[in-house]
Design a protein around this motif. Structure first.
Motif, mmCIF file in Angstrom:
data_model
loop_
_atom_site.group_PDB
_atom_site.id
_atom_site.type_symbol
_atom_site.label_atom_id
_atom_site.label_comp_id
_atom_site.label_asym_id
_atom_site.label_seq_id
_atom_site.Cartn_x
_atom_site.Cartn_y
_atom_site.Cartn_z
ATOM 1 N N PRO A 250 42.605 37.400 40.504
ATOM 2 C CA PRO A 250 42.292 38.580 39.681
ATOM 3 C C PRO A 250 40.797 38.804 39.478
ATOM 4 C CG PRO A 250 43.200 36.813 38.330
ATOM 5 C CD PRO A 250 43.367 36.391 39.751
ATOM 6 N N THR A 253 36.971 41.800 42.626
ATOM 7 C CA THR A 253 36.919 43.244 42.398
ATOM 8 C C THR A 253 36.173 43.995 43.497
ATOM 9 O OG1 THR A 253 34.829 43.149 41.140
ATOM 10 C CG2 THR A 253 36.904 42.863 39.896
ATOM 11 N N ARG A 275 47.415 45.757 43.989
ATOM 12 C CA ARG A 275 46.010 45.811 43.575
ATOM 13 C C ARG A 275 45.430 47.135 44.072
ATOM 14 N NH1 ARG A 275 43.390 40.966 42.687
ATOM 15 N NH2 ARG A 275 41.856 42.310 41.640
ATOM 16 N N GLU A 280 41.240 48.701 41.160
ATOM 17 C CA GLU A 280 41.006 47.294 40.815
ATOM 18 C C GLU A 280 40.060 46.601 41.783
ATOM 19 O OE1 GLU A 280 44.323 44.795 40.105
ATOM 20 O OE2 GLU A 280 45.336 46.203 38.749
ATOM 21 N N PRO A 347 37.015 47.720 37.233
ATOM 22 C CA PRO A 347 37.848 48.110 36.086
ATOM 23 C C PRO A 347 37.247 47.574 34.786
ATOM 24 C CG PRO A 347 38.897 46.356 37.323
ATOM 25 C CD PRO A 347 37.738 46.817 38.144
#
Length: 349
Positions: A250, A253, A275, A280, A347
């Protein structure tokens, strides 16, 4: 069945003789010397006579003997290209550009693929091209082996090298790979991403290495964290495999893929794993292949001009052929950032 003594011998077929200069002269109603002047591109023939001779050549199917003409003027008007037998998008596009530039200059092109750019294969390719009677050679091999000390390019022919770090006594022409990679990385950092991940090309590729090193140094200069490199093989499938790994993290990016094809595989992996791009994850490629504008989303990428590389390589080789001039400074063709829809600020946490 045996032939009786009274039967005439069966004539043996002889190879068909093509039309000669004498045939053209009779057809055009001019002297053999005039036909020779036209065939060899001499200017001391008036336009009306030249047109009449050329029309006669077309009518009877005469083709000038290029080998004989080369022996007279020392030029074969043919260029050899030593190229890796393993095709890549970049090499294919550059070869297209070389061929177009060669033909535009009235030369022909002879390809000599090599499986591995070892001393034996490169020397063998040169020998074969010498047998084909070429005026000069362009080397289009991106693998690192060409830069190793044991690879010594044979002398005796004008040579131009594309995409190499080696300091040969020949002109070297290439895209400014380092600047393109730095531009891609800086673009993503300028959008507010804390760092940029990288899917690199194969380690044996000089272009891939320069893009990877430039990506790393750009992050270091910005004081950004340098993530571990994922390595592909230029294919969409390798980009997809790397993309699955990146999508599972996660913190990822922003990703700079070393070519558009791997970026395509990356986009698929991000879509499949939920994603969104660029919601994202932002993605930048390299090449600006024609299809990149039609990826979903359309891909932000680094455009490199294969056409300019091909033109510069052919121009440098023809200059070397005509003047015998030694290599000057390497030619570095600039790149350009093409902004599309695959990049955006990160994000909000």
């Amino acid at each position: 069945m045996s032939r009786t003594p009274e039967e005439p011998p069966v004539p043996t077929a002889s190879p068909r003789r093509g039309p000669s200069m004498a045939d053209v002269a009779r057809e055009a109603g001019v002297s053999g010397q005039t036909v020779s002047r036209v065939a060899n591109g001499r200017t001391n023939v008036d336009d009306a006579t030249r047109d009449r001779v050329l029309a006669a050549m077309r009518r009877i199917g005469y083709r000038p003997n290029s080998a004989a003409r080369a022996l007279r003027n020392g030029k074969f008007r043919s260029i050899g290209v030593i190229i890796s037998a393993l095709p890549t998008f970049g090499n294919s596009r550059t070869l297209d550009a070389i061929a177009a530039a060669v033909v535009a200059q009235g030369f022909s092109i002879i390809l000599m693929p090599v499986t591995r750019p070892t001393q034996g294969e490169v020397t063998g390719a040169f020998s074969k091209l010498n047998e084909q009677a070429v005026d000069g050679v362009i080397i289009l091999i991106e693998q690192h082996q060409l830069d190793q000390s044991e690879i010594e390019l044979p002398h005796g022919l004008p040579v131009v090298v594309i995409d190499s770090s080696a300091r040969y006594d020949y002109p070297v022409v290439d895209t400014d790979q380092a600047d393109g990679a730095a531009t891609a990385t800086r673009h993503l950092l300028s959008l507010g991403h804390e760092t940029v991940w990288h899917i690199a090309g194969p380690p044996q590729s000089y272009s891939a290495e320069r893009r990877r090193k430039s990506w790393r140094s750009t992050l270091e200069l910005a004081g950004a964290f340098v993530p571990p490199v994922l390595t592909g093989d230029w294919s969409p499938s390798s980009g997809y495999e790397a993309g699955l790994t990146l999508a599972a993290d996660p913190s990822v990016t922003a990703v700079f893929a070393a070519n558009d094809q791997m970026a395509l595989g990356l986009l698929r992996a991000l879509h499949e794993t939920g994603r969104p791009v660029p919601g994202e994850v932002s993605v930048v490629g390299f090449d600006d292949m024609e299809e990149s504008a039609h990826f979903w989303p359309p891909l932000t990428t680094i455009r490199q001009s294969f056409e300019a590389v091909g033109r510069h390589a052919v121009a440098a080789l023809l200059t070397e052929i005509e003047t015998g001039a030694e290599a000057g400074e390497p030619v570095s063709v600039p790149t350009e950032l093409v902004l599309r829809s695959s990049t955006a600020p990160p994000p909000v946490s």
